[in-house]
Scaffold this motif. Sequence first.
Motif, PDB file in Angstrom:
ATOM      1  N   GLN A  96      49.107  18.499  47.197  1.00 16.79           N
ATOM      2  CA  GLN A  96      48.512  18.882  45.925  1.00 16.79           C
ATOM      3  C   GLN A  96      47.997  17.609  45.255  1.00 16.79           C
ATOM      4  OE1 GLN A  96      51.164  20.489  42.867  1.00 16.79           O
ATOM      5  NE2 GLN A  96      50.558  22.482  43.576  1.00 16.79           N
ATOM      6  N   ASP A  98      45.568  16.023  46.269  1.00 12.78           N
ATOM      7  CA  ASP A  98      44.717  15.468  47.324  1.00 12.78           C
ATOM      8  C   ASP A  98      45.062  14.057  47.802  1.00 12.78           C
ATOM      9  OD1 ASP A  98      43.332  17.825  47.257  1.00 12.78           O
ATOM     10  OD2 ASP A  98      41.816  17.082  45.876  1.00 12.78           O
ATOM     11  N   ARG A 153      36.443  16.874  46.879  1.00 16.56           N
ATOM     12  CA  ARG A 153      37.660  16.103  47.152  1.00 16.56           C
ATOM     13  C   ARG A 153      38.621  16.891  48.029  1.00 16.56           C
ATOM     14  NH1 ARG A 153      39.519  12.540  42.420  1.00 16.56           N
ATOM     15  NH2 ARG A 153      37.550  11.759  41.672  1.00 16.56           N
ATOM     16  N   ARG A 154      38.757  18.185  47.738  1.00 16.71           N
ATOM     17  CA  ARG A 154      39.646  19.019  48.541  1.00 16.71           C
ATOM     18  C   ARG A 154      39.196  19.013  49.990  1.00 16.71           C
ATOM     19  NH1 ARG A 154      42.400  22.556  45.878  1.00 16.71           N
ATOM     20  NH2 ARG A 154      42.539  20.741  44.567  1.00 16.71           N
ATOM     21  N   SER A 157      40.217  15.760  51.510  1.00 10.40           N
ATOM     22  CA  SER A 157      41.657  15.710  51.750  1.00 10.40           C
ATOM     23  C   SER A 157      42.045  16.547  52.964  1.00 10.40           C
ATOM     24  CB  SER A 157      42.387  16.205  50.501  1.00 10.40           C
ATOM     25  OG  SER A 157      43.756  16.348  50.749  1.00 10.40           O
ATOM     26  N   LEU A 158      41.491  17.762  53.048  1.00 12.35           N
ATOM     27  CA  LEU A 158      41.800  18.610  54.199  1.00 12.35           C
ATOM     28  C   LEU A 158      41.212  18.002  55.463  1.00 12.35           C
ATOM     29  CD1 LEU A 158      41.193  22.207  52.744  1.00 12.35           C
ATOM     30  CD2 LEU A 158      43.324  20.950  52.913  1.00 12.35           C
ATOM     31  N   PRO A 174      45.685  24.994  48.587  1.00 11.53           N
ATOM     32  CA  PRO A 174      44.289  24.641  48.855  1.00 11.53           C
ATOM     33  C   PRO A 174      43.317  25.173  47.822  1.00 11.53           C
ATOM     34  CG  PRO A 174      45.068  26.305  50.402  1.00 11.53           C
ATOM     35  CD  PRO A 174      46.264  25.821  49.645  1.00 11.53           C
ATOM     36  N   SER A 175      43.710  26.153  47.024  1.00  8.83           N
ATOM     37  CA  SER A 175      42.761  26.729  46.058  1.00  8.83           C
ATOM     38  C   SER A 175      42.933  26.159  44.662  1.00  8.83           C
ATOM     39  CB  SER A 175      42.945  28.250  46.003  1.00  8.83           C
ATOM     40  OG  SER A 175      44.120  28.550  45.276  1.00  8.83           O
ATOM     41  N   LEU A 178      40.083  25.202  41.898  1.00  8.42           N
ATOM     42  CA  LEU A 178      38.742  25.435  42.440  1.00  8.42           C
ATOM     43  C   LEU A 178      38.216  26.798  42.001  1.00  8.42           C
ATOM     44  CD1 LEU A 178      39.085  24.117  46.093  1.00  8.42           C
ATOM     45  CD2 LEU A 178      38.414  22.885  44.038  1.00  8.42           C
ATOM     46  N   SER A 183      37.434  28.456  46.661  1.00  7.28           N
ATOM     47  CA  SER A 183      38.792  28.694  47.162  1.00  7.28           C
ATOM     48  C   SER A 183      38.747  29.476  48.458  1.00  7.28           C
ATOM     49  CB  SER A 183      39.604  29.515  46.158  1.00  7.28           C
ATOM     50  OG  SER A 183      39.678  28.865  44.942  1.00  7.28           O
ATOM     51  N   MET A 186      37.651  27.469  51.342  1.00 10.12           N
ATOM     52  CA  MET A 186      38.712  26.572  51.823  1.00 10.12           C
ATOM     53  C   MET A 186      39.640  27.329  52.769  1.00 10.12           C
ATOM     54  SD  MET A 186      38.367  23.581  50.647  1.00 10.12           S
ATOM     55  CE  MET A 186      37.143  22.978  49.512  1.00 10.12           C
TER      56      MET A 186
END
Lengths: 241, 293
Positions: A96, A98, A153-154, A157-158, A174-175, A178, A183, A186
Motif C-alpha cells: 500500500q 506503492d 504510480r500503481r 509499483s505492480l 490495488p484499487s 484510484l 481500479s 488494475m
Amino acid sequence: MSAQHDILEVRGLSAGYGPLRVLHDLDLTIQAGERVGIVGLNGHGKSTLFRAIAGLTDWQSGSILFDGREIGGSRSQGPGRYTHRIVRRGLALMPQGDAIFHGLTVAEHLDSGAHSREAWRSRRDRREQVLGIFPPLRALLDVPVGRLSGGERRMVSLGRGLMTDARLYLVDEPSLGLAPKISKAMIDALMRIDLSRGAMVIAEQNLSLLEGRVTRLLGMHGGKLKRGTDLPIGRSAALEI
Amino acid sequence: MIDGYVIVAAITLASIYGLLAIGISIVWSSLGMLNMAFGFTFAAAGYGAWFAAQQFPDSAAAVLAGGILTGALVGAAVCAVAFLPLHDKPNFTVRSLVATLAISLLGTQALLATFGPRVKPLPKIFGLKAFEITEDVVVTADKLGAVVSSVVLLLLVLAWMKTSRRGLEIRAMMQNPEGAALVGIGVRSTAFAVMAVTGALAGLAAVLLSQTYFVSPYAGLLPLIKGLIVALAGGLGSVAGALIAACLLGFTEAATSAVLGGQYVLITQFALIIAILLVRPRGIGGLLDETRE
C-alpha cells in the motif's frame, strides 16, 4: 515437490507495532496456483499480515513457512532487516502506498525490480512484458516516478514486482485511491499474471472487484482470518464477518 | 576586488568542498546517518597518503592511491563499527551521530598518539609549474590538479551511481529504504559500498587539500564543518544541490578572503547558509526537485 505443494504456511502468527497487537494467532495456507482474495475493513490487519510475511512489522511471533523454509519465528526488533532475503527467495510484495523511488525514472524503477541474476540479465525483455501489461507506461519510461499520477504510480509499483518471477505475489489494495475504471483495469492486469509456478494473494476492501475472479475469498476481522471452511463467494457472506 | 585570482581560488575550493559535501549528503540520504567521522576519515587518509609518499617518494599516483584507499578502508571500518550494529535499533539517527562522533574523537587521539602532533607535508604531486592565463592571473599546478582530479573523480562517481547496478541500488535506498528492501536490496552490503566510496572521496579531498595545508591529526575538523554546511545548504540528499552549494560557498570563501580577510570566511559562509535555509528550508536541492514523495 508435488503440484499441491504449499507455497505459504502460516501458523499462529501474531504481529504488531510497539504495544499494539494487530494479528492474533493467525493461520493461513496458500497452495501453488491459487489466487486468493482477502477482504476486510481498514485497520483489521490485511496490510500487517503482508508486512509480517515480509518481516516488516515491529515485532512478530509464530511460524511462516515459505516454500517449505521458515522465514518467521519470534522477533522483537529490527523491522525490515531480513526483508531483502525473503524477497530474494521469491516474495513480491506490492505494498500500500506503492513504496516508490520518487526520483528514479520508470525505466530505472522497473530495472530495480529485476533483483535476481536471471531477471537482471533479461531485464529488457521483462520490461517489454511489463509494458505489455501496462501499456501507458511506455510513453513515460524516462519520466521520474515522482511526477506521475496515482494510477500510473500503481502501475509502476505492480510492474516492479513483476520484473522477477516470484513464488508468491502479495498485492495490497490495488484499487486504493484510484478511479473505479482504473481500479478494474488494475485487477484485470493482476488476473493476467501467470501463476503456473506461484500463487497470489490480493488484499482488497472493494469486494465487488474480486468476486468470482479468485480461487478463494477469505475475510479478515480484528486480526484474524475466518478459519477452516472458506467463505462462500458472495457479498453478503463476506460483509457479515 | 573580484579578479581572476579570486575566481581561480573559488573554483578550487568549490571542487574540494563538492567532494566533501557529496560524501556527507549520500551517506545521510542512503543510510540515514550524519557521518561525524568524516573528518577523521579525511585526516586518516592524509596519513595514508603521507605513508605512501614515504614508501614511494617520486610517485604521485602512489600518494593519490594511498589517500583514496585509506579513505575507503576507514569508511568501511566506520560502517562496521557505527552502522551495522546500530542501524535497526530505535533512535538510529541519534545513536549513529554519537557513535560516529566518538569514532572521530577516539580516532583523532589515536592519530595524535601514533604520529605525534607535528604536521607532515605531502609531496607536491602536481609539480610546481604555473600557467599564466592573463597577465595577472596565474594558475599553479596544484590548483589545476585539484580541480581536474576532483572533477574527474566526481564525474566517475556520479556516472557509476547513474549507470551501474550498485548505483541504482544506492539511489533506490536514498529515496525509499523500505521500497529498496522490497526489491531485494540488502541494507548492510549496500552500506559498505556507500561508506567505502564516500570514504574514497574524503581520501581524495585530503590529498588535494594537503597540497596547500599540512597533514595533521586535527586536519579533518574544518573539512568536516565545511562539508556539513555545504551539504546542508544544498539540501541533504541532493547531489545537484550539493554541487551548486559547493560553488556558492567556494566563491564566498574566496571573495571574503580577498575583500575582508581570511578571518571572516566562516562568518560570511554561515550567514549565507542561514539565509539560504531561511528562504528555502529544504536547501538548494528543494528548488531543483520537481517530484513529490
